[in-house]
Design an enzyme around this catalytic site. Structure first.
Site, PDB file in Angstrom:
ATOM      1  N   ASP A 158       6.969 -55.043   9.071  1.00 53.19           N
ATOM      2  CA  ASP A 158       7.241 -56.214   9.911  1.00 53.19           C
ATOM      3  C   ASP A 158       7.181 -55.849  11.394  1.00 53.19           C
ATOM      4  O   ASP A 158       6.514 -56.508  12.190  1.00 53.19           O
ATOM      5  CB  ASP A 158       8.632 -56.790   9.596  1.00 53.19           C
ATOM      6  CG  ASP A 158       8.770 -57.132   8.124  1.00 53.19           C
ATOM      7  OD1 ASP A 158       7.737 -57.186   7.431  1.00 53.19           O
ATOM      8  OD2 ASP A 158       9.910 -57.337   7.672  1.00 53.19           O
ATOM      9  N   GLU A 185      17.019 -51.861  12.564  1.00 56.37           N
ATOM     10  CA  GLU A 185      17.221 -52.644  11.332  1.00 56.37           C
ATOM     11  C   GLU A 185      17.853 -51.764  10.243  1.00 56.37           C
ATOM     12  O   GLU A 185      18.785 -52.174   9.561  1.00 56.37           O
ATOM     13  CB  GLU A 185      15.857 -53.182  10.880  1.00 56.37           C
ATOM     14  CG  GLU A 185      15.901 -54.121   9.705  1.00 56.37           C
ATOM     15  CD  GLU A 185      16.275 -55.555  10.073  1.00 56.37           C
ATOM     16  OE1 GLU A 185      15.836 -56.025  11.146  1.00 56.37           O
ATOM     17  OE2 GLU A 185      16.998 -56.181   9.299  1.00 56.37           O
TER      18      GLU A 185
HETATM   19  C1  GLA Z   1      10.525 -57.175   3.896  1.00 47.32           C
HETATM   20  C2  GLA Z   1      10.663 -55.824   4.567  1.00 47.32           C
HETATM   21  C3  GLA Z   1       9.301 -55.136   4.700  1.00 47.32           C
HETATM   22  C4  GLA Z   1       8.578 -55.105   3.352  1.00 47.32           C
HETATM   23  C5  GLA Z   1       8.587 -56.481   2.687  1.00 47.32           C
HETATM   24  C6  GLA Z   1       8.030 -56.447   1.280  1.00 47.32           C
HETATM   25  O1  GLA Z   1       9.790 -58.034   4.695  1.00 47.32           O
HETATM   26  O2  GLA Z   1      11.228 -55.974   5.850  1.00 47.32           O
HETATM   27  O3  GLA Z   1       9.469 -53.846   5.224  1.00 47.32           O
HETATM   28  O4  GLA Z   1       9.142 -54.146   2.511  1.00 47.32           O
HETATM   29  O5  GLA Z   1       9.895 -57.033   2.633  1.00 47.32           O
HETATM   30  O6  GLA Z   1       6.684 -56.151   1.291  1.00 47.32           O
END
Ligand code: GLA
Length: 387
Positions: free
Chosen positions: A173, A161
């Site tokens: 995530d 990513e």
């Molecule tokens: C997105 C990013 C995560 C995190 C959230 C905010 O989902 O992928 O890594 O930073 O935003 O908490």
């Protein structure tokens, strides 16, 4: 689902798939915009997600197909020639994971065929991209018989990513999707990657996700801007404090050194990161001591901080949370994910769920002019083989 996937694979590739996999989407209960600040997060894996059926090939070709984008047909590339190509669209996610495996020293001479199918609403902030990444990592591990552990697959998916897709996300995530556990949320310290599971003790309440149906327009550039603002705050604090991340600070330590940050915007960004991190630990303690009311209160506070200090909400998310707070039976509500559109997560008493969907849904349409979507979700396991 396994049957459906195998059928899809056979229809597209005219052969039987060797194996079938599932990787969930995720929702973060609390701890937002803390994962790139070395703070705590508290996400869980969902039972909705991405499915994939696969079969190894004898030559070096990779051929992938998605039931979600049938108009794109089969996308084909050589496993020894991994480049991000705009016209390959969604297939850049699985490709990015191959890139990350290559970077970790895995070279593949055989390609594979895979057919994907997902039921996570795209662009809603429930991590459909991390889901297909972790799914691909698992598929590579299994079809090539690699020894890699889930935590390494999580890290490689994040690298895909960051470096291949170009989104500078933290690890939350991919971690939640790889390491999730049924009926549990994960308290993860993103500084050390230490984690523990906490049972989601909701008694007679449910988790409801409400989608603003607002596309996350400039999300990536604003996300990166927030990151650099936090880095700037950290740099200023480091002139006096021996820290490597904002997540190491208590509220008191931060306030006592706040004079180092003159710019009011940078100050508010850092205050969110520090307070949200502490709030996450408080919320987990509340949940573990069966104090759902306190957990809900902390969810509302998290939203306020994301709205006022971090400025990542917007009228759609704020409206959903405000409307939710007026409905009987709602314990807590907040935006979840990166923000700038996407979804809210709410904890609602079971006997209030119908009223919630009805009242919030109608008032949202009246005010915003389009519908929100609602999902009563279940917490499931992380990525695994299903057939
Ligand atoms: C997105 C990013 C995560 C995190 C959230 C905010 O989902 O992928 O890594 O930073 O935003 O908490």
């Amino acid at each position: 689902m396994v049957g459906k996937l195998r059928e899809s694979f056979k229809r597209i590739f005219k052969e039987e798939a060797d194996s079938v996999y599932f990787a969930p989407g995720r929702v973060n209960l609390i701890g937002e915009h803390t994962d790139y600040n070395g703070g705590n997060v508290f996400p869980c894996a969902l039972t909705i997600g991405t499915y994939g059926a696969a079969r190894k090939r004898e030559d070096g070709l990779v051929r992938v197909y998605s039931e979600n984008f049938p108009e794109m047909g089969i996308i084909e590339f050589d496993i020894r020639d991994i480049r991000n190509r705009k016209e390959h669209d969604w297939a850049n996610y699985p490709k990015g994971v191959i890139y990350a495996f290559n970077k970790a020293g895995y070279q593949f001479s055989h390609g594979f065929e895979a057919s994907f199918m997902g039921n996570i609403p795209n662009g809603a902030g429930l991590s459909s991209s991390a889901s297909i990444e972790v799914l691909t990592a698992l598929l590579l591990k299994e079809i090539y018989g690699l020894k890699t552990e889930m935590i390494d697959m999580v890290k490689m998916s994040k690298l895909a990513e960051n470096e291949f897709i170009g989104v500078n996300c933290g690890i939350m995530d991919q971690f939640a999707i790889g390491m999730g556990k049924k009926d549990h949320a994960i308290l993860l310290d993103t500084n050390t990657l230490e984690y523990r599971y906490a049972p989601i003790l909701l008694k007679d309440a449910s988790i409801i996700i409400a989608n603003t149906n607002k596309r996350r327009g400039l999300a990536d550039s604003k996300y990166n801007e927030r990151r650099s603002q936090c880095e700037e705050a950290l740099r200023l604090l480091q002139t006096r404090l021996d820290i490597i991340a904002l997540g190491e600070l208590s509220e008191e330590e931060f306030l006592a050194n706040a004079d180092l940050i003159e710019d009011p915007v940078i100050y508010r960004r850092a205050r969110h990161a520090v307070f949200e991190n502490v709030r996450t630990l408080k919320a987990v303690r509340a949940l573990e001591s069966h104090d759902l009311t306190e957990f809900g209160r902390l969810m509302y506070m998290s939203h306020e901080s994301l709205r006022d200090d971090y400025e990542v909400t917007g009228v759609e998310l704020d409206t959903l949370v405000e409307l939710a707070s007026k409905v009987p039976g709602v314990i807590g509500s907040r935006m979840t994910g990166a923000g700038f559109g996407g979804c809210t997560v709410s904890i609602v008493q079971n006997d209030g769920v119908e009223g919630f969907i009805d009242q919030v849904g109608r008032a949202y349409r009246d005010r915003i002019g389009h519908d929100a979507d609602f999902y009563v979700v279940n917490v499931g396991d992380g990525a695994h083989r299903i057939g």
